[in-house]
Design a protein around this motif. Sequence first.
Motif, short mmCIF file in Angstrom:
data_model
loop_
_atom_site.label_atom_id
_atom_site.label_comp_id
_atom_site.label_asym_id
_atom_site.label_seq_id
_atom_site.Cartn_x
_atom_site.Cartn_y
_atom_site.Cartn_z
N TRP A 1 76.37 -54.64 65.78
CA TRP A 1 74.94 -54.80 65.53
C TRP A 1 74.45 -56.18 65.94
O TRP A 1 73.31 -56.34 66.38
CB TRP A 1 74.60 -54.50 64.07
N ALA A 2 75.29 -57.20 65.83
CA ALA A 2 74.90 -58.53 66.30
C ALA A 2 74.68 -58.52 67.81
O ALA A 2 73.73 -59.11 68.31
CB ALA A 2 75.97 -59.56 65.92
N LEU A 3 75.54 -57.83 68.54
CA LEU A 3 75.38 -57.72 69.99
C LEU A 3 74.14 -56.91 70.36
O LEU A 3 73.42 -57.25 71.31
CB LEU A 3 76.62 -57.11 70.63
N VAL A 4 73.87 -55.85 69.63
CA VAL A 4 72.68 -55.04 69.89
C VAL A 4 71.42 -55.87 69.67
O VAL A 4 70.50 -55.89 70.50
CB VAL A 4 72.66 -53.77 69.02
N ILE A 5 71.35 -56.60 68.56
CA ILE A 5 70.18 -57.43 68.26
C ILE A 5 70.03 -58.54 69.29
O ILE A 5 68.92 -58.81 69.76
CB ILE A 5 70.27 -57.98 66.82
N ALA A 6 71.14 -59.20 69.66
CA ALA A 6 71.08 -60.26 70.67
C ALA A 6 70.61 -59.71 72.01
O ALA A 6 69.83 -60.35 72.72
CB ALA A 6 72.45 -60.93 70.81
N GLY A 7 71.05 -58.51 72.35
CA GLY A 7 70.60 -57.89 73.59
C GLY A 7 69.11 -57.58 73.58
O GLY A 7 68.42 -57.80 74.58
N ILE A 8 68.60 -57.10 72.46
CA ILE A 8 67.17 -56.80 72.35
C ILE A 8 66.36 -58.09 72.45
O ILE A 8 65.35 -58.14 73.15
CB ILE A 8 66.88 -56.04 71.04
N VAL A 9 66.81 -59.14 71.76
CA VAL A 9 66.11 -60.42 71.83
C VAL A 9 66.11 -60.96 73.25
O VAL A 9 65.08 -61.43 73.75
CB VAL A 9 66.74 -61.44 70.85
N ALA A 10 67.24 -60.89 73.94
CA ALA A 10 67.33 -61.37 75.32
C ALA A 10 66.41 -60.55 76.23
O ALA A 10 65.74 -61.11 77.10
CB ALA A 10 68.77 -61.30 75.81
N LEU A 11 66.35 -59.25 76.03
CA LEU A 11 65.49 -58.40 76.84
C LEU A 11 64.02 -58.73 76.62
O LEU A 11 63.24 -58.84 77.58
CB LEU A 11 65.76 -56.92 76.53
N VAL A 12 63.63 -58.92 75.37
CA VAL A 12 62.24 -59.25 75.06
C VAL A 12 61.87 -60.61 75.67
O VAL A 12 60.81 -60.77 76.27
CB VAL A 12 61.99 -59.24 73.54
N ARG A 13 62.76 -61.59 75.55
CA ARG A 13 62.49 -62.91 76.14
C ARG A 13 62.40 -62.83 77.65
O ARG A 13 61.57 -63.50 78.26
CB ARG A 13 63.56 -63.91 75.73
N TYR A 14 63.23 -62.01 78.26
CA TYR A 14 63.21 -61.86 79.71
C TYR A 14 61.91 -61.21 80.17
O TYR A 14 61.28 -61.64 81.12
CB TYR A 14 64.41 -61.03 80.17
N LEU A 15 61.49 -60.16 79.46
CA LEU A 15 60.28 -59.45 79.82
C LEU A 15 59.02 -60.27 79.53
O LEU A 15 58.01 -60.11 80.19
CB LEU A 15 60.20 -58.11 79.11
N ALA A 16 59.09 -61.16 78.54
CA ALA A 16 57.93 -61.99 78.18
C ALA A 16 57.81 -63.21 79.07
O ALA A 16 56.83 -63.92 78.99
CB ALA A 16 58.02 -62.41 76.72
N GLY A 17 58.76 -63.48 79.90
CA GLY A 17 58.67 -64.63 80.81
C GLY A 17 59.73 -65.66 80.52
O GLY A 17 60.29 -66.23 81.42
N GLY A 18 59.98 -65.97 79.27
CA GLY A 18 61.05 -66.89 78.90
C GLY A 18 60.84 -68.32 79.35
O GLY A 18 61.79 -69.03 79.59
N HIS A 19 59.60 -68.79 79.48
CA HIS A 19 59.35 -70.16 79.91
C HIS A 19 59.11 -71.09 78.72
O HIS A 19 58.53 -72.15 78.89
CB HIS A 19 58.12 -70.21 80.83
N HIS A 20 59.54 -70.73 77.53
CA HIS A 20 59.23 -71.52 76.35
C HIS A 20 60.04 -72.80 76.28
O HIS A 20 59.59 -73.77 75.73
CB HIS A 20 59.47 -70.71 75.07
N GLY A 21 61.21 -72.82 76.81
CA GLY A 21 62.07 -73.99 76.69
C GLY A 21 61.93 -74.98 77.82
O GLY A 21 62.69 -75.91 77.91
N HIS A 22 60.97 -74.83 78.70
CA HIS A 22 60.83 -75.71 79.84
C HIS A 22 59.57 -76.54 79.70
O HIS A 22 58.48 -76.08 80.03
CB HIS A 22 60.76 -74.90 81.14
N PRO A 23 59.68 -77.80 79.20
CA PRO A 23 58.47 -78.59 78.99
C PRO A 23 57.75 -78.95 80.28
O PRO A 23 56.56 -79.15 80.29
CB PRO A 23 58.98 -79.84 78.28
N GLY A 24 58.46 -78.99 81.39
CA GLY A 24 57.83 -79.35 82.65
C GLY A 24 57.14 -78.19 83.32
O GLY A 24 56.51 -78.34 84.35
N GLY A 25 57.28 -77.02 82.78
CA GLY A 25 56.70 -75.84 83.40
C GLY A 25 57.62 -75.30 84.47
O GLY A 25 58.73 -75.77 84.68
#
Length: 92
Positions: free
Chosen positions: A24-48
């Motif tokens: 279940w930890a792997l399933v949840i981590a996979g869902i979170v990674a998929l959502v971040r990938y589909l949402a763009g995932g530019h949150h951790g880059h302060p320079g854009g």
Amino acid sequence: MMWYDGGWGWGGWFFVAIFMVLFWALVIAGIVALVRYLAGGHHGHPGGPSPPSGEPGWGSRRAEDLLAERFARGEIDEDEYKRRLALLREHR
């Protein structure tokens, strides 16, 4: 009535419990990674995002253009934009 546990005893139940937690930890981590990938995932880059390979780079862009982009994205408000723009034009 006796249950047949296949010779694993209590170790079998422990193994199954650990396996289920990991599964279940792997399933949840996979869902979170998929959502971040589909949402763009530019949150951790302060320079854009990095400039496209065809553009010369960030150093050649005018400061006023960068300031206008920050204002358009909502990173700074109108007062801050006007203040910084006046500062930039004053020091040309």
